[in-house]
Design a protein around this motif. Structure first.
Motif, mmCIF file in Angstrom:
data_model
loop_
_atom_site.group_PDB
_atom_site.id
_atom_site.type_symbol
_atom_site.label_atom_id
_atom_site.label_comp_id
_atom_site.label_asym_id
_atom_site.label_seq_id
_atom_site.Cartn_x
_atom_site.Cartn_y
_atom_site.Cartn_z
ATOM 1 N N PRO A 53 0.815 -1.034 0.042
ATOM 2 C CA PRO A 53 0.145 -0.146 -0.051
ATOM 3 C C PRO A 53 0.896 1.250 0.083
ATOM 4 C CG PRO A 53 0.126 -0.903 2.177
ATOM 5 C CD PRO A 53 0.763 -1.992 1.227
ATOM 6 N N HIS A 54 2.078 1.165 0.248
ATOM 7 C CA HIS A 54 3.208 2.371 0.449
ATOM 8 C C HIS A 54 2.958 2.779 -1.085
ATOM 9 C CE1 HIS A 54 3.849 1.939 4.680
ATOM 10 N NE2 HIS A 54 3.960 0.581 4.231
ATOM 11 N N ASP A 55 3.124 1.927 -1.955
ATOM 12 C CA ASP A 55 3.634 2.297 -3.494
ATOM 13 C C ASP A 55 2.605 1.556 -4.458
ATOM 14 O OD1 ASP A 55 4.902 3.263 -5.518
ATOM 15 O OD2 ASP A 55 6.716 2.034 -5.171
ATOM 16 N N HIS A 129 3.339 7.654 -0.524
ATOM 17 C CA HIS A 129 3.571 6.464 0.736
ATOM 18 C C HIS A 129 3.255 7.306 1.819
ATOM 19 C CE1 HIS A 129 6.955 7.555 2.964
ATOM 20 N NE2 HIS A 129 7.673 8.171 2.010
ATOM 21 N N ASP A 130 2.873 6.475 2.981
ATOM 22 C CA ASP A 130 2.284 6.794 4.108
ATOM 23 C C ASP A 130 3.106 7.753 4.948
ATOM 24 O OD1 ASP A 130 3.134 4.158 6.240
ATOM 25 O OD2 ASP A 130 4.304 4.892 4.694
ATOM 26 N N HIS A 131 4.452 7.734 5.105
ATOM 27 C CA HIS A 131 4.970 8.428 6.082
ATOM 28 C C HIS A 131 5.579 10.087 5.785
ATOM 29 C CE1 HIS A 131 6.312 4.019 6.875
ATOM 30 N NE2 HIS A 131 5.345 4.297 7.646
ATOM 31 N N PRO A 150 0.064 4.045 10.515
ATOM 32 C CA PRO A 150 -1.067 3.553 9.595
ATOM 33 C C PRO A 150 -1.343 2.091 10.034
ATOM 34 C CG PRO A 150 0.386 4.283 8.180
ATOM 35 C CD PRO A 150 0.991 4.324 9.423
ATOM 36 N N HIS A 151 -0.264 1.493 10.368
ATOM 37 C CA HIS A 151 -0.308 0.062 10.474
ATOM 38 C C HIS A 151 -1.177 -0.696 11.303
ATOM 39 C CE1 HIS A 151 3.681 1.012 8.506
ATOM 40 N NE2 HIS A 151 3.162 0.258 7.766
ATOM 41 N N ILE A 152 -2.689 -0.019 11.617
ATOM 42 C CA ILE A 152 -3.544 -0.465 12.316
ATOM 43 C C ILE A 152 -3.797 -1.760 12.561
ATOM 44 C CG2 ILE A 152 -4.325 1.918 12.623
ATOM 45 C CD1 ILE A 152 -6.672 1.271 10.686
ATOM 46 N N PHE A 214 12.114 -4.873 8.799
ATOM 47 C CA PHE A 214 12.760 -4.422 7.624
ATOM 48 C C PHE A 214 12.135 -2.920 7.590
ATOM 49 C CE2 PHE A 214 11.955 -3.361 2.822
ATOM 50 C CZ PHE A 214 12.980 -3.074 2.702
ATOM 51 N N HIS A 215 10.744 -2.829 7.885
ATOM 52 C CA HIS A 215 10.309 -1.536 7.800
ATOM 53 C C HIS A 215 9.453 -0.903 9.161
ATOM 54 C CE1 HIS A 215 6.263 -2.336 6.142
ATOM 55 N NE2 HIS A 215 6.026 -1.068 6.486
ATOM 56 N N GLU A 216 9.297 0.235 9.453
ATOM 57 C CA GLU A 216 8.527 0.469 10.689
ATOM 58 C C GLU A 216 7.040 0.052 10.681
ATOM 59 O OE1 GLU A 216 9.589 4.676 11.815
ATOM 60 O OE2 GLU A 216 9.253 4.119 13.777
ATOM 61 N N ALA A 217 6.613 -0.953 10.707
ATOM 62 C CA ALA A 217 5.195 -1.296 10.576
ATOM 63 C C ALA A 217 4.767 -2.322 11.765
ATOM 64 C CB ALA A 217 5.121 -2.332 9.282
ATOM 65 N N TYR A 218 5.488 -2.422 12.817
ATOM 66 C CA TYR A 218 5.214 -3.401 13.605
ATOM 67 C C TYR A 218 4.637 -2.863 15.093
ATOM 68 C CZ TYR A 218 6.756 -6.464 9.924
ATOM 69 O OH TYR A 218 7.008 -7.117 8.609
ATOM 70 N N SER A 236 10.012 3.201 5.279
ATOM 71 C CA SER A 236 8.877 2.973 4.595
ATOM 72 C C SER A 236 9.444 1.919 3.433
ATOM 73 C CB SER A 236 8.280 4.202 3.892
ATOM 74 O OG SER A 236 7.099 3.799 3.381
ATOM 75 N N PRO A 237 8.774 1.020 3.007
ATOM 76 C CA PRO A 237 9.447 0.016 2.051
ATOM 77 C C PRO A 237 10.024 0.596 0.831
ATOM 78 C CG PRO A 237 7.465 -0.799 2.635
ATOM 79 C CD PRO A 237 7.539 0.705 3.357
ATOM 80 N N GLU A 238 9.523 1.835 0.273
ATOM 81 C CA GLU A 238 10.073 2.017 -1.082
ATOM 82 C C GLU A 238 11.181 3.188 -0.778
ATOM 83 O OE1 GLU A 238 6.934 5.427 -0.035
ATOM 84 O OE2 GLU A 238 7.204 3.139 0.393
ATOM 85 N N ASP A 287 5.449 -11.670 7.568
ATOM 86 C CA ASP A 287 4.606 -10.881 6.578
ATOM 87 C C ASP A 287 3.377 -10.383 7.109
ATOM 88 O OD1 ASP A 287 3.051 -10.597 4.207
ATOM 89 O OD2 ASP A 287 2.705 -12.590 3.890
ATOM 90 N N GLU A 288 3.448 -9.070 7.199
ATOM 91 C CA GLU A 288 2.279 -8.234 8.111
ATOM 92 C C GLU A 288 0.938 -8.272 7.075
ATOM 93 O OE1 GLU A 288 2.532 -4.157 7.594
ATOM 94 O OE2 GLU A 288 3.960 -4.149 5.983
ATOM 95 N N THR A 289 1.258 -8.371 5.534
ATOM 96 C CA THR A 289 0.064 -8.217 4.883
ATOM 97 C C THR A 289 -0.850 -9.444 4.736
ATOM 98 O OG1 THR A 289 1.424 -8.871 2.735
ATOM 99 C CG2 THR A 289 1.599 -6.634 3.479
HETATM 100 ZN ZN LIG Z 1 4.293 -0.413 6.344
#
Ligand SMILES: [Zn+2]
Length: 315
Positions: A53-55, A129-131, A150-152, A214-218, A236-238, A287-289
């Motif tokens: 969703p970031h990109d 992207h979100d950040h 936003p990783h609610i 890897f990215h600030e999601a957790y 952010s992943p991108e 895998d958060e997704t």
């Molecule tokens: Zn993310």
């Protein structure tokens, strides 16, 4: 012919009259929605498996899906910037970040400052992207600082208020199924509470292990279970990890401050492998997704279990 007509009539009456069609942007939100629409309908998910969703850029067919859905559930502009325009004229949308009282947290200021330095050398285009909060230049160190995380869906404690908001909207759009949505919510709450207890005990041994993500999601998951990452490769992943960050992580791994690094299947950055090489640190995948799970009423609980097992592999 008459008999065929009759049986078609009977078949027709057995189907739900007109269950509302739900479209969510990302899979894990689709999982929560599917728990609510159990035995009524199956939500659709806009982003294909593995898409970030970031990109993401919408295709014309995506726009048509958004237009035809009875209810579109999205996180909000902090995550899916690409949805802002297509949703502008649509009334049946649910913006999860707007749920009153949702326990949101913000990204840390100090941390993002460091990362902005790292990224100053790299590319600075914003692919929605979100950040980001829009314009930034080489000397802007604030574009990520203090922004809403936003990783609610990573917060099991946020899943119930999210589910409740979906029930509320669906009940208004599809009142014929209101009682069933409510019953599904009660079941989801029960199953979630049970899984939450199991996961909490699975996270106990992991709390003692240092790890990098890897990215600030957790953040929501980590706060809920009292864990904390030593850091992340990128906000952010991108955005490619900065050189200073890589050196710092390498050093921490060499000094055995952390036992694992978590890559993500969507990005597979070779950089993680090379940073961890010969340090003794394990490279794991998180895998958060929910990429490998099908959307269904039990998928969120299953996803929690997968996430827990992913973290628990760091022991
Ligand atoms: Zn993310």
């Amino acid at each position: 012919m008459k008999r065929l007509f009759l049986s078609l009539m009977l078949l027709g009456s057995a189907l739900p009259a007109s269950a509302a069609e739900v479209l969510t942007t990302i899979k894990p939100i689709g999982f929560i929605a599917a728990a609510i629409t159990r035995d009524i309908s199956t939500p659709e998910v806009l982003l294909p498996s593995g898409a970030s969703p970031h990109d993401f850029a919408l295709r014309p067919s995506d726009i048509r899906r958004i237009e035809s859905a009875d209810l579109v559930v999205w996180v909000g502009p902090d995550l899916e910037q690409f949805m802002v325009k297509p949703l502008a004229g649509k009334s049946n949308t649910l913006t999860l970040l707007d749920i009153p009282g949702l326990p949101l947290h913000r990204f840390s200021e100090e941390d993002s400052h460091e990362h902005d330095h790292d990224h100053d050398a790299g590319a600075h285009e914003a692919h929605g992207h979100d950040h980001d909060d829009g314009d930034h230049d080489e000397h802007d160190h604030d574009h990520h600082a203090g922004g809403i995380d936003p990783h609610i869906w990573l917060g099991p404690n946020l899943a119930v208020p999210i589910a409740k908001a979906i029930v509320e909207r669906l009940s208004a759009i599809d009142p014929a199924n209101q009682a069933r949505y409510q019953a599904n919510l009660a079941r989801f709450e029960q199953e979630l509470a049970l899984k939450d207890k199991q996961v909490a005990s699975m996270m106990e041994p992991v709390k003692k292990q240092g790890y990098f993500v890897f990215h600030e999601a957790y953040g929501y998951w980590e706060r809920h279970y009292g864990m904390q990452a030593k850091g992340h490769f990128t906000v952010s992943p991108e955005r490619r990890p900065g050189a200073k960050t890589l050196v710092a992580i390498r050093k921490a791994l060499e000094e055995q401050q952390a036992r694992c690094v978590f890559a993500e299947p969507q990005f597979k950055p070779d950089v993680i492998e090379s940073v961890a090489r010969n340090t003794g640190a394990k490279v794991l995948i998180q895998d958060e997704t929910g990429g490998d799970l099908a959307v269904g009423p039990d998928a969120y609980i299953q996803w929690m279990d997968n996430m827990a097992k992913g973290f628990a592999a760091c022991q």
